[in-house]
Design a protein around this motif. Structure first.
Motif, short mmCIF file in Angstrom:
data_model
loop_
_atom_site.label_atom_id
_atom_site.label_comp_id
_atom_site.label_asym_id
_atom_site.label_seq_id
_atom_site.Cartn_x
_atom_site.Cartn_y
_atom_site.Cartn_z
N TRP A 34 0.81 -1.22 0.00
CA TRP A 34 0.00 0.00 0.00
C TRP A 34 0.85 1.28 0.00
O TRP A 34 0.32 2.37 0.23
N GLY A 97 2.03 9.32 9.60
CA GLY A 97 2.20 8.08 8.86
C GLY A 97 2.80 7.01 9.74
O GLY A 97 3.30 7.29 10.84
N SER A 132 -3.93 12.33 7.16
CA SER A 132 -3.41 10.99 6.89
C SER A 132 -3.86 10.64 5.48
O SER A 132 -5.01 10.92 5.11
N THR A 134 -4.22 7.58 2.81
CA THR A 134 -4.20 6.12 2.66
C THR A 134 -4.68 5.75 1.26
O THR A 134 -5.53 6.44 0.69
N GLN A 135 -4.14 4.66 0.74
CA GLN A 135 -4.62 4.19 -0.54
C GLN A 135 -6.01 3.59 -0.36
O GLN A 135 -6.28 2.91 0.64
N ASN A 138 -7.01 0.14 1.49
CA ASN A 138 -6.17 -0.19 2.63
C ASN A 138 -7.00 -0.02 3.91
O ASN A 138 -6.89 0.96 4.64
N SER A 141 -5.29 0.59 7.47
CA SER A 141 -4.86 1.96 7.75
C SER A 141 -6.05 2.89 7.95
O SER A 141 -6.00 3.80 8.77
N GLU A 142 -7.12 2.66 7.22
CA GLU A 142 -8.30 3.49 7.42
C GLU A 142 -8.89 3.29 8.82
O GLU A 142 -9.37 4.24 9.44
N THR A 145 -6.88 5.47 11.13
CA THR A 145 -7.23 6.89 11.04
C THR A 145 -8.53 7.17 11.81
O THR A 145 -8.64 8.20 12.48
N VAL A 165 -6.12 7.60 -3.60
CA VAL A 165 -5.88 7.76 -2.17
C VAL A 165 -7.05 8.52 -1.55
O VAL A 165 -7.75 9.27 -2.22
#
Length: 180
Positions: A34, A97, A132, A134-135, A138, A141-142, A145, A165
């Motif tokens: 990612w 990050g 933040s 994020t791709q 992903n 990661s979401e 956040t 993203v």
């Protein structure tokens, strides 16, 4: 030199002995899946990245921390704050990050580390806003956040990797409200 401590982690500046373990993390295709275009990085690229992160500390007063496991001393990866120059449309901005080795996934360590970095950004560096990026897709990661109290504000394409993203943000006022 700034050092932050959480119940399980030490967030600190980079050392020479961090290059090889960070290079191993960056060489894992699943970790890098990612990140930008998904390419892995070798030791030389990792060393250059660490040098750039350290330069950002000197020029900005913040940067990416090496994340060390308190109980073992092992380098788990990084977290921290940086200027997302790769996505000019969100500037001026500071991004939180993180990147951890796979053996450290699923334990809440990325959230613990990123929350400490956000706290540092708002409380010590008096930032007005933290983003933040994020791709799309992903989900892990979401989720982080969301746990940080961030909310999505836009979708766009990362020009350095060509992937979609999602940009999340948290203002200092929102942060102050959630930490009371």
């Amino acid at each position: 030199m700034v050092t932050l401590e959480t119940p399980r982690l030490i967030l600190r500046r980079w050392r020479e002995e961090d290059v090889a373990p960070m290079a191993a993390i960056n060489a894992d295709p699943e970790v890098m899946r990612w990140i930008r275009d998904g390419s892995v990085r070798d030791e030389q690229q990792t060393r250059g990245g660490i040098q750039a992160w350290e330069s950002e500390w000197e020029s900005q007063g913040f940067g990416l921390f090496a994340v060390q496991i308190r109980s073992t001393g092992e380098l788990a990866g990084f977290t921290g704050l940086s200027v997302p120059g790769f996505l000019p449309e969100v500037l001026p901005a500071v991004e939180v990050g993180w990147r951890l080795g796979r053996s450290h996934w699923g334990q809440g360590l990325a959230t613990e580390a990123a929350a400490a970095a956000v706290r540092f950004g708002f409380e010590e560096r008096r930032l007005e806003r933290i983003v933040s990026i994020t791709q799309v897709g992903n989900d892990a990661s979401e989720r982080i956040t969301t746990k940080l109290g961030m909310h999505p504000v836009r979708e766009t394409v990362n020009p350095t990797g060509g992937r979609r993203v999602r940009v999340f943000e948290l203002s200092s006022d929102q942060y102050a409200t959630t930490t009371r």
